[in-house]
Design an enzyme around this catalytic site. Structure first.
Site, PDB file in Angstrom:
ATOM      1  N   LYS A 117       2.288  10.726   7.870  1.00  0.00           N
ATOM      2  CA  LYS A 117       1.932  10.128   9.088  1.00  0.00           C
ATOM      3  C   LYS A 117       1.978  10.730  10.782  1.00  0.00           C
ATOM      4  O   LYS A 117       2.575  12.159  10.476  1.00  0.00           O
ATOM      5  CB  LYS A 117       1.492   8.859   9.506  1.00  0.00           C
ATOM      6  CG  LYS A 117       0.817   8.530   8.367  1.00  0.00           C
ATOM      7  CD  LYS A 117       0.067   6.961   8.238  1.00  0.00           C
ATOM      8  CE  LYS A 117      -1.150   6.451   7.394  1.00  0.00           C
ATOM      9  NZ  LYS A 117      -0.485   5.755   6.492  1.00  0.00           N
TER      10      LYS A 117
ATOM     11  N   PHE B 297       0.479  -1.224   0.189  1.00  0.00           N
ATOM     12  CA  PHE B 297      -0.070   0.371   0.426  1.00  0.00           C
ATOM     13  C   PHE B 297       1.218   1.458   0.446  1.00  0.00           C
ATOM     14  O   PHE B 297       1.557   1.149   0.663  1.00  0.00           O
ATOM     15  CB  PHE B 297      -0.790   0.005   1.287  1.00  0.00           C
ATOM     16  CG  PHE B 297      -1.253   1.441   1.386  1.00  0.00           C
ATOM     17  CD1 PHE B 297      -3.090   1.522   0.688  1.00  0.00           C
ATOM     18  CD2 PHE B 297      -1.850   2.460   1.170  1.00  0.00           C
ATOM     19  CE1 PHE B 297      -3.453   2.030   0.792  1.00  0.00           C
ATOM     20  CE2 PHE B 297      -2.229   3.404   2.001  1.00  0.00           C
ATOM     21  CZ  PHE B 297      -3.757   3.715   0.885  1.00  0.00           C
TER      22      PHE B 297
ATOM     23  N   ASP C 129       8.836   2.472   1.843  1.00  0.00           N
ATOM     24  CA  ASP C 129       8.169   3.376   2.217  1.00  0.00           C
ATOM     25  C   ASP C 129       7.662   3.074   3.672  1.00  0.00           C
ATOM     26  O   ASP C 129       7.444   2.653   4.410  1.00  0.00           O
ATOM     27  CB  ASP C 129       7.008   3.038   1.161  1.00  0.00           C
ATOM     28  CG  ASP C 129       5.642   3.988   2.113  1.00  0.00           C
ATOM     29  OD1 ASP C 129       5.467   4.598   3.294  1.00  0.00           O
ATOM     30  OD2 ASP C 129       4.436   3.453   1.393  1.00  0.00           O
TER      31      ASP C 129
HETATM   32  C1  LIG Z   1      -0.759   5.952   5.003  1.00  0.00           C
HETATM   33  C2  LIG Z   1       0.056   5.484   3.943  1.00  0.00           C
HETATM   34  C3  LIG Z   1       0.650   6.220   2.847  1.00  0.00           C
HETATM   35  C4  LIG Z   1      -0.444   7.119   2.366  1.00  0.00           C
HETATM   36  O1  LIG Z   1      -0.382   8.355   2.764  1.00  0.00           O
HETATM   37  P1  LIG Z   1      -1.653   9.587   2.887  1.00  0.00           P
HETATM   38  O2  LIG Z   1      -0.865  10.093   4.100  1.00  0.00           O
HETATM   39  O3  LIG Z   1      -3.004   8.580   3.145  1.00  0.00           O
HETATM   40  O4  LIG Z   1      -1.521   9.879   1.517  1.00  0.00           O
HETATM   41  C5  LIG Z   1       1.177   5.718   2.190  1.00  0.00           C
HETATM   42  N1  LIG Z   1       2.098   4.329   2.718  1.00  0.00           N
HETATM   43  C6  LIG Z   1       1.829   3.450   3.770  1.00  0.00           C
HETATM   44  C7  LIG Z   1       2.448   2.589   3.940  1.00  0.00           C
HETATM   45  C8  LIG Z   1       1.292   4.357   4.181  1.00  0.00           C
HETATM   46  O5  LIG Z   1       0.537   3.593   5.634  1.00  0.00           O
END
Ligand SMILES: *Cc1c(COP(=O)(O)O)cnc(C)c1O
Length: 418
Positions: free
Chosen positions: A266, A152, A237
């Site tokens: 985040k 994701f 990520d």
């Molecule tokens: C939450 C998340 C995203 C996307 O972040 P947003 O601020 O919602 O665009 C991307 N990668 C990972 C692994 C995430 O948990």
């Protein structure tokens, strides 16, 4: 949950939402009003223990007073500084992140959302590939990016192009070309997928949305070695897993590797403001020149002040220690739960997932947990996520474990056998 049990206020917000908002979330029937530490209150004054932290955003507690102080102070003095001018707060944050991340000669590029930061890494990787790989443009060759199955990386078109989840992609195509997928946790599969045009491998240290999937020990050591040998950029990520969540400043510290780029989001904004960015090795970041990227709000002074304070707080080491110790305790308590519905409990620090048997819908269990005053959501079909603010204590963690036990014991023991 039965609608008739809901208060008039909650019912009104539900109706208003259905009438006036995009229908892109399946929502639980709770209207949230306020939050403090690891507790949340709804519009009826009902309290919930926050075992979710809005997807691992509120690592330092909701409305953390130390972060609020610098944020409010900065908003009153300078709220924005366009990228065409020197931003002292962004300069300081870049320096702090470069030094703190452990990435060699690192540079920082700010963004607002996580997905936006993912987009930036794709742009950097593509341009780096154009310069460093011998692409045959006459044959339409592009700098290729490899992603992992069940990843994701967000919902924008570039990030979505990386997804292997057809449900997320349905009807939104065409997507970016030049993307390949490999099995998460299988280094040999990565090696097979690399060709002369491969620019980068983008991967989560631990897959969150995909269902709290941990790779086998040594996987990332192998991955880093392969990427190094093949001259492929390694992009991690770390959006939901950085800033003490897993018991480390950054999750790659567990694996003992140094990637070429890390993606942050985040908790970087301390739960007060949207903030993201990428920390990138200097020669790679330098493929960007003036005019190649930009964002109106990215790196705004209040966000930078919060980011700086987050790093300052992290440097005490007390947050990683807390996540580590409480995580071990919580994981142990969950593992001791005797339920036929639990298939596996997985976690590192306070990044914990409880996998249920396939016939038990995690979302339904989360709905019942909410009735017990425990707030969290599922990851995938069968995993309940537990990512509380790191200010949680053992007694509160026990509340969550006991509530989960009560909820699961009300489900027929035969349910999971279909
Ligand atoms: C939450 C998340 C995203 C996307 O972040 P947003 O601020 O919602 O665009 C991307 N990668 C990972 C692994 C995430 O948990």
């Amino acid at each position: 949950m039965q609608n008739k049990q809901l208060s008039a206020a909650t019912r009104a917000y539900i109706q208003m939402t259905h009438r006036y908002l995009a229908n892109h979330y399946e929502r639980f029937p709770v209207a949230v009003e306020s939050g403090q530490g690891c507790w949340v209150k709804d519009v009826d004054g009902r309290r919930y223990l926050d075992m979710f932290a809005d997807y691992s955003v509120h690592n330092f507690g909701r409305s953390n007073s130390q972060l609020l102080m610098v944020f409010i102070d900065q908003v009153t003095k300078l709220s924005l500084c366009a990228g065409n001018f020197y931003n002292p707060f962004l300069a300081q944050l870049g320096k702090a992140l470069a030094e703190f991340s452990g990435i060699l000669n690192a540079k920082f590029l700010p963004g607002n959302s996580g997905a936006e930061a993912v987009e930036k890494t794709l742009k950097i990787a593509r341009r780096w590939g154009c310069i460093n790989k011998k692409l045959d443009k006459s044959k339409g060759e592009v700098a290729e990016i490899i992603a992992a199955f069940s990843n994701f990386h967000g919902r924008t078109m570039g990030a979505l192009s990386l997804s292997a989840n057809q449900h997320y992609k349905e009807g939104f195509g065409p997507f970016l070309p030049g993307i390949r997928w490999v099995k998460f946790g299988d280094a040999a599969d990565l090696k097979r997928a690399i060709n002369k045009n491969t620019a980068a491998f983008i991967v989560e240290p631990i897959q969150g949305e995909g269902g709290f999937i941990f790779p086998p020990d040594g996987y990332f050591k192998e991955v880093a070695k392969i990427c190094h040998e093949e001259n492929v950029l390694l992009i991690l990520d770390e959006i939901p897993t950085a800033f003490a969540r897993t018991g480390y400043n950054f999750p790659h510290e567990h694996d003992g590797i140094t990637p070429d780029m890390i993606i942050l989001g985040k908790a970087l904004g301390g739960g007060l403001t949207p903030f993201s960015g990428v920390v990138v090795r200097q020669p790679v970041m330098d493929v960007l020149g003036p005019g190649s990227d930009g964002s109106t709000f990215a790196g705004n002074p209040p966000a930078c002040r919060v980011g700086l304070e987050v790093i300052k707080m992290m440097q005490s080491g007390s947050w990683t220690k807390k996540a580590h110790q409480l995580g071990d305790y919580f994981l142990q308590s969950l593992k001791e739960l005797d339920s036929p519905h639990i298939k596996e409990v997985r976690g590192r620090g306070l990044f914990v997932g409880v996998q249920l048997h396939p016939e038990i819908m995690a979302r339904e269990v989360c709905g019942r947990l909410l009735e017990e005053g425990i707030m969290t959501v599922s990851a995938g079909q069968n995993v309940i996520r537990f990512t509380p603010p790191l200010v949680v204590n053992k007694i509160e963690l026990e509340l969550a474990v006991k509530a989960l036990h009560r909820v699961l014991s009300k489900i027929s023991p035969d349910a999971h056998r279909g």
